[in-house]
Design an enzyme around this catalytic site. Structure first.
Site, mmCIF file in Angstrom:
data_model
loop_
_atom_site.group_PDB
_atom_site.id
_atom_site.type_symbol
_atom_site.label_atom_id
_atom_site.label_comp_id
_atom_site.label_asym_id
_atom_site.label_seq_id
_atom_site.Cartn_x
_atom_site.Cartn_y
_atom_site.Cartn_z
ATOM 1 N N TYR A 121 50.212 56.311 34.706
ATOM 2 C CA TYR A 121 49.579 55.377 35.654
ATOM 3 C C TYR A 121 50.121 55.619 37.062
ATOM 4 O O TYR A 121 49.362 55.697 38.035
ATOM 5 C CB TYR A 121 49.852 53.949 35.207
ATOM 6 N N SER A 165 49.464 51.618 44.176
ATOM 7 C CA SER A 165 50.480 50.771 43.546
ATOM 8 C C SER A 165 51.840 51.239 44.038
ATOM 9 O O SER A 165 52.017 52.439 44.321
ATOM 10 C CB SER A 165 50.424 50.915 42.024
HETATM 11 P P1 NAP Z 1 42.943 43.141 36.232
HETATM 12 O O1 NAP Z 1 43.333 41.718 36.440
HETATM 13 O O2 NAP Z 1 43.223 43.805 34.932
HETATM 14 O O3 NAP Z 1 41.391 43.291 36.581
HETATM 15 C C1 NAP Z 1 40.804 44.556 36.444
HETATM 16 C C2 NAP Z 1 39.367 44.497 36.894
HETATM 17 O O4 NAP Z 1 38.832 45.822 36.802
HETATM 18 C C3 NAP Z 1 38.504 43.612 36.038
HETATM 19 O O5 NAP Z 1 37.526 43.010 36.859
HETATM 20 C C4 NAP Z 1 37.840 44.612 35.073
HETATM 21 O O6 NAP Z 1 36.563 44.192 34.643
HETATM 22 C C5 NAP Z 1 37.697 45.807 35.972
HETATM 23 N N1 NAP Z 1 37.614 47.079 35.273
HETATM 24 C C6 NAP Z 1 38.460 47.602 34.353
HETATM 25 N N2 NAP Z 1 38.040 48.818 33.975
HETATM 26 C C7 NAP Z 1 36.901 49.066 34.663
HETATM 27 C C8 NAP Z 1 35.988 50.149 34.715
HETATM 28 N N3 NAP Z 1 36.155 51.245 33.953
HETATM 29 N N4 NAP Z 1 34.905 50.047 35.529
HETATM 30 C C9 NAP Z 1 34.714 48.941 36.292
HETATM 31 N N5 NAP Z 1 35.542 47.884 36.297
HETATM 32 C C10 NAP Z 1 36.621 47.953 35.498
HETATM 33 O O7 NAP Z 1 43.628 44.086 37.355
HETATM 34 P P2 NAP Z 1 44.386 43.708 38.730
HETATM 35 O O8 NAP Z 1 45.790 43.393 38.397
HETATM 36 O O9 NAP Z 1 43.571 42.770 39.527
HETATM 37 O O10 NAP Z 1 44.408 45.155 39.430
HETATM 38 C C11 NAP Z 1 43.429 45.576 40.357
HETATM 39 C C12 NAP Z 1 43.888 46.896 40.952
HETATM 40 O O11 NAP Z 1 45.171 46.735 41.560
HETATM 41 C C13 NAP Z 1 44.032 48.030 39.942
HETATM 42 O O12 NAP Z 1 43.608 49.240 40.524
HETATM 43 C C14 NAP Z 1 45.523 48.073 39.674
HETATM 44 O O13 NAP Z 1 45.955 49.332 39.245
HETATM 45 C C15 NAP Z 1 46.060 47.703 41.037
HETATM 46 N N6 NAP Z 1 47.433 47.159 40.980
HETATM 47 C C16 NAP Z 1 47.698 46.002 40.309
HETATM 48 C C17 NAP Z 1 49.007 45.537 40.265
HETATM 49 C C18 NAP Z 1 49.406 44.286 39.539
HETATM 50 O O14 NAP Z 1 50.623 44.055 39.364
HETATM 51 N N7 NAP Z 1 48.463 43.457 39.097
HETATM 52 C C19 NAP Z 1 50.024 46.270 40.901
HETATM 53 C C20 NAP Z 1 49.705 47.437 41.566
HETATM 54 C C21 NAP Z 1 48.403 47.887 41.610
HETATM 55 P P3 NAP Z 1 36.301 43.508 33.168
HETATM 56 O O15 NAP Z 1 37.027 42.196 33.198
HETATM 57 O O16 NAP Z 1 34.831 43.344 33.125
HETATM 58 O O17 NAP Z 1 36.883 44.451 32.185
#
Ligand code: NAP
Length: 251
Positions: free
Chosen positions: A160, A146
């Site tokens: 985080y 991130s």
């Molecule tokens: P999201 O929309 O919250 O989706 C998270 C996904 O991870 C969901 O499929 C969830 O499954 C799954 N998950 C959560 N806890 C888990 C666990 N313990 N074991 C297995 N699966 C798990 O997140 P996102 O925004 O797409 O983010 C994806 C990645 O990008 C993350 O690593 C996040 O830190 C990183 N990121 C995101 C952003 C942003 O602004 N969105 C920015 C920087 C980095 P369920 O639905 O089944 O719970």
């Protein structure tokens, strides 16, 4: 059953960046294992999209912080899809916006367990399958960091941000460790991306509210991050390893 298509595991692929990556990877010729933690129906919908692109897909429930569940997940992939060729360590969590002096130990333990230990556990199992040292034929790993790893996320979630700093360091170390064994390891650092993750910080509307502080004046989409991930997995990135690619609209 196995085919000639490479097999990709994406953790946390039931929604957000992981789901977008599964959809694009299928279009680029990957068979996909769609991991999720809670929402089986959402994961199955993603798998159906992969199948609609003519590729194989299975859904696999596993909390990436649970070693036994991770081992069982990889065994299912071995049996049902065949030789693993790629891993996207995408599953990640945030917690409520807070200062350090408001946080408790339980929160940190869960963050480290999912964001750091989960990524290391899955990478370990992938290396055991893909490394030429273990009889594999190579592969690629992409870790989700991130821009918070660079900025520190003060008064938001420094815990985080620190977990993503660990992912940057892990990416660079592992990339060198397995570079001569046919495995490339890279990371993508998304900026503020419009997904459900922001609801967990208590600020569901953060992507829109933050637009003014992003040089490109808008949040990114999950598809824009997926494009970078799928490129890093591809043969087009054949000489790229240990790289950390910012996808942050200039932030
Ligand atoms: P999201 O929309 O919250 O989706 C998270 C996904 O991870 C969901 O499929 C969830 O499954 C799954 N998950 C959560 N806890 C888990 C666990 N313990 N074991 C297995 N699966 C798990 O997140 P996102 O925004 O797409 O983010 C994806 C990645 O990008 C993350 O690593 C996040 O830190 C990183 N990121 C995101 C952003 C942003 O602004 N969105 C920015 C920087 C980095 P369920 O639905 O089944 O719970």
């Amino acid at each position: 059953m196995s085919t000639n298509a490479p097999v990709l595991l994406i953790t946390g692929a039931s929604r957000g960046i992981g789901a977008a990556t599964a959809r694009l990877a299928a279009l680029r010729g990957w068979d996909v294992a769609v991991n999720y933690a809670r929402d089986a129906a959402a994961a199955e919908a993603v798998a159906e999209t992969v199948r609609g692109a003519g590729r194989r897909a299975i859904t696999v429930v596993a909390d990436v912080a649970d070693e036994a569940a991770v081992l069982a997940m990889f065994q299912r992939i071995d049996h049902e899809l065949g030789r693993l060729g790629g891993l996207v360590n995408n599953a990640g969590i945030v917690d409520l916006k807070a200062r350090l002096d408001q946080m408790d130990l339980a929160r940190w333990q869960r963050l480290w367990a999912v964001n750091i230990t989960g990524s290391l556990l899955c990478a370990r199992e992938a290396v055991r399958r893909m490394s030429t040292r273990h009889g594999g034929v190579g592969g690629a790993i992409v870790n989700l960091s991130s821009v918070a790893a660079r900025l520190g996320a003060p008064a938001m979630y420094v815990d985080y941000a620190a977990s993503k700093g660990a992912i940057d360091t892990f990416t660079q170390g592992l990339a060198q460790e397995v570079a001569a064994e046919g495995i490339r390891v890279n990371a993508v650092r998304p900026g503020i991306i419009d997904t459900d993750i922001h609801a967990a910080s208590g600020d569901r509307h953060r992507p829109q509210a933050a637009a003014a502080m992003i040089p490109m004046q808008r949040p990114g989409s999950a598809d824009e991050v997926a494009a970078a991930i799928v490129w890093l997995l591809s043969a087009e990135a054949s000489y790229t390893t240990g790289a950390i690619l910012d996808v942050g609209g200039g932030r």
